[in-house]
Scaffold this motif. Structure first.
Motif, PDB file in Angstrom:
ATOM      1  N   VAL A 146     -40.234 -37.550   7.303  1.00 57.96           N
ATOM      2  CA  VAL A 146     -41.394 -37.206   6.477  1.00 57.96           C
ATOM      3  C   VAL A 146     -41.460 -38.143   5.276  1.00 57.96           C
ATOM      4  N   ALA A 147     -40.330 -38.335   4.637  1.00 59.12           N
ATOM      5  CA  ALA A 147     -40.220 -39.313   3.548  1.00 59.12           C
ATOM      6  C   ALA A 147     -38.800 -39.831   3.588  1.00 59.12           C
ATOM      7  N   PRO A 148     -38.567 -40.933   4.300  1.00 57.67           N
ATOM      8  CA  PRO A 148     -37.189 -41.429   4.485  1.00 57.67           C
ATOM      9  C   PRO A 148     -36.444 -41.581   3.172  1.00 57.67           C
ATOM     10  N   GLY A 149     -35.269 -40.974   3.116  1.00 59.46           N
ATOM     11  CA  GLY A 149     -34.435 -41.087   1.939  1.00 59.46           C
ATOM     12  C   GLY A 149     -34.813 -40.170   0.799  1.00 59.46           C
ATOM     13  N   LEU A 150     -35.858 -39.351   0.965  1.00 63.29           N
ATOM     14  CA  LEU A 150     -36.320 -38.530  -0.150  1.00 63.29           C
ATOM     15  C   LEU A 150     -36.232 -37.039   0.127  1.00 63.29           C
ATOM     16  N   LEU A 151     -36.922 -36.546   1.147  1.00 66.01           N
ATOM     17  CA  LEU A 151     -36.911 -35.128   1.413  1.00 66.01           C
ATOM     18  C   LEU A 151     -37.106 -34.875   2.897  1.00 66.01           C
ATOM     19  N   GLN A 152     -36.684 -33.699   3.328  1.00 63.76           N
ATOM     20  CA  GLN A 152     -36.886 -33.284   4.701  1.00 63.76           C
ATOM     21  C   GLN A 152     -37.632 -31.952   4.699  1.00 63.76           C
ATOM     22  N   THR A 153     -38.451 -31.720   5.710  1.00 64.84           N
ATOM     23  CA  THR A 153     -39.202 -30.477   5.821  1.00 64.84           C
ATOM     24  C   THR A 153     -39.146 -30.007   7.264  1.00 64.84           C
ATOM     25  N   ASP A 154     -39.813 -28.892   7.524  1.00 64.78           N
ATOM     26  CA  ASP A 154     -39.850 -28.365   8.888  1.00 64.78           C
ATOM     27  C   ASP A 154     -40.571 -29.313   9.841  1.00 64.78           C
ATOM     28  N   ALA A 155     -41.386 -30.221   9.282  1.00 62.01           N
ATOM     29  CA  ALA A 155     -42.100 -31.177  10.126  1.00 62.01           C
ATOM     30  C   ALA A 155     -41.218 -32.337  10.546  1.00 62.01           C
ATOM     31  N   ASP A 156     -40.019 -32.394   9.987  1.00 60.96           N
ATOM     32  CA  ASP A 156     -39.105 -33.480  10.283  1.00 60.96           C
ATOM     33  C   ASP A 156     -38.387 -33.222  11.602  1.00 60.96           C
ATOM     34  N   LEU A 157     -37.475 -34.124  11.962  1.00 62.40           N
ATOM     35  CA  LEU A 157     -36.729 -34.018  13.208  1.00 62.40           C
ATOM     36  C   LEU A 157     -35.448 -33.224  13.004  1.00 62.40           C
ATOM     37  N   ASP A 158     -34.998 -32.543  14.078  1.00 60.31           N
ATOM     38  CA  ASP A 158     -33.682 -31.928  13.973  1.00 60.31           C
ATOM     39  C   ASP A 158     -32.623 -33.008  14.197  1.00 60.31           C
ATOM     40  N   ALA A 159     -31.369 -32.667  13.912  1.00 56.88           N
ATOM     41  CA  ALA A 159     -30.301 -33.660  13.929  1.00 56.88           C
ATOM     42  C   ALA A 159     -30.122 -34.280  15.312  1.00 56.88           C
ATOM     43  N   ARG A 160     -30.254 -33.488  16.369  1.00 57.42           N
ATOM     44  CA  ARG A 160     -30.059 -34.010  17.717  1.00 57.42           C
ATOM     45  C   ARG A 160     -31.144 -35.015  18.084  1.00 57.42           C
ATOM     46  N   GLU A 161     -32.391 -34.686  17.784  1.00 61.01           N
ATOM     47  CA  GLU A 161     -33.486 -35.594  18.113  1.00 61.01           C
ATOM     48  C   GLU A 161     -33.409 -36.867  17.288  1.00 61.01           C
ATOM     49  N   ARG A 162     -33.006 -36.740  16.039  1.00 61.91           N
ATOM     50  CA  ARG A 162     -32.839 -37.925  15.191  1.00 61.91           C
ATOM     51  C   ARG A 162     -31.761 -38.847  15.762  1.00 61.91           C
ATOM     52  N   LEU A 163     -30.645 -38.257  16.185  1.00 61.88           N
ATOM     53  CA  LEU A 163     -29.574 -39.053  16.778  1.00 61.88           C
ATOM     54  C   LEU A 163     -30.043 -39.699  18.077  1.00 61.88           C
ATOM     55  N   ARG A 164     -30.783 -38.957  18.871  1.00 56.58           N
ATOM     56  CA  ARG A 164     -31.256 -39.498  20.148  1.00 56.58           C
ATOM     57  C   ARG A 164     -32.117 -40.739  19.925  1.00 56.58           C
ATOM     58  N   ILE A 165     -32.971 -40.694  18.931  1.00 53.48           N
ATOM     59  CA  ILE A 165     -33.836 -41.841  18.648  1.00 53.48           C
ATOM     60  C   ILE A 165     -33.005 -43.026  18.159  1.00 53.48           C
TER      61      ILE A 165
END
Length: 223
Positions: A146-165
Motif C-alpha cells: 500500500v505504501a512500501p516502507g511506511l504502513l500496511q493495511t488490510d488491503a496489503d498482502l499477507d506474509a505468505r503471498e508477499r514471500l511468494r511474489i
C-alpha cells in the motif's frame, strides 16, 4: 488525550515514493496514502500536497508493467550469478515482474518503490550468494505494498503471498531468457506457479544462504 505520530525521520518510505504514490490515478492508494502526510512537518506536507494537487483532480492513468529490454533482463539475470550490473537494470526488471505478479494476485492498486528496490540490490550485490541475498533483501525491505516502507493495511498482502511474489521474482531472473518464443510476462507467471512449490523450502532455509541458493537455482531450472 493526545495522539502520538511517528517521527518523520523514522519513516522508511523515501519521499519521492510517497509523491509517486499520491500521484497514482486510482482512488484506493490515494485514500490510503493521504493520511501518511499528516506524519510530516507542516511545510513539507503542504509542499507535497501542492505537487500532487492537480493529480487529485481526476483523470485516468495506467499502471501496466513496462516490459524492459531483453538485454536489461539478461544482464540482471547474469548479475544474480555474479556479473556486474547497474541498479537501474535490476530495478527495471524487478518492477516489471512484481507488477505482473501483483496484478495476478488481484492487487493491482498496490505500489512499487523503485528506490527500495535499488536498496535491495545494493544489499545483495556484494554477497557471494546473490540470489539468496537478493531474496532476503526483497522480503526484509518490502518494496511493494500500500505504501512500501511506511504502513500496511488490510488491503496489503499477507506474509505468505508477499514471500511468494519475492520468490517468483528471483526464480524468473534465474531462468533461461533466450528468445525462444515464450514472452517474458509468461515466464513471470510460470515463476509464480513454481514459487508455490518451493515456498516452504525457502522459509525453512531462510537463514541458510547456501541451501536457499540451491533451492532457488534448482527450482528456476524447471522454468
Amino acid at each position: 488525550m493526545s495522539v502520538s505520530h511517528p517521527d518523520p525521520r523514522e519513516l522508511t518510505l523515501p519521499l519521492r515514493d510517497l509523491v509517486r504514490g499520491l500521484r497514482q490515478k486510482t482512488s484506493g492508494p490515494r485514500s490510503l496514502l493521504a493520511p501518511a502526510l499528516e506524519f510530516l512537518p507542516g511545510p513539507l506536507r503542504d509542499a507535497i500536497r501542492d505537487i500532487t494537487h492537480s493529480d487529485f483532480a481526476g483523470g485516468s492513468g495506467s499502471r501496466s508493467a513496462r516490459k524492459p529490454e531483453l538485454a536489461r533482463v539478461t544482464r540482471t539475470a547474469a548479475a544474480l550469478r555474479g556479473a556486474d550490473v547497474s541498479a537501474l537494470d535490476t530495478v527495471a526488471a524487478a518492477t516489471f515482474a512484481i507488477r505482473i505478479l501483483l496484478d495476478n494476485a488481484g492487487k493491482q492498486d498496490l505500489l512499487i518503490s523503485k528506490t527500495i528496490l535499488a536498496l535491495c540490490w545494493h544489499d545483495a550485490e556484494s554477497r557471494r550468494l546473490r540470489a539468496a541475498s537478493y531474496l532476503r533483501a526483497l522480503v526484509d525491505r518490502e518494496p511493494f505494498g500500500v505504501a512500501p516502507g511506511l504502513l500496511q493495511t488490510d488491503a496489503d498482502l499477507d506474509a505468505r503471498e508477499r514471500l511468494r511474489i519475492c520468490v517468483a521474482v528471483v526464480l524468473w531472473l534465474l531462468s533461461d531468457h533466450n528468445d525462444d518464443g515464450i514472452a517474458e510476462d509468461e515466464l513471470v507467471k510460470i515463476a509464480g506457479w513454481l514459487a508455490d512449490d518451493c515456498l516452504e523450502a525457502c522459509q525453512a532455509h531462510r537463514d541458510d544462504a547456501d541451501q536457499l541458493e540451491k533451492v532457488l537455482l534448482e527450482t528456476a531450472g524447471r522454468i
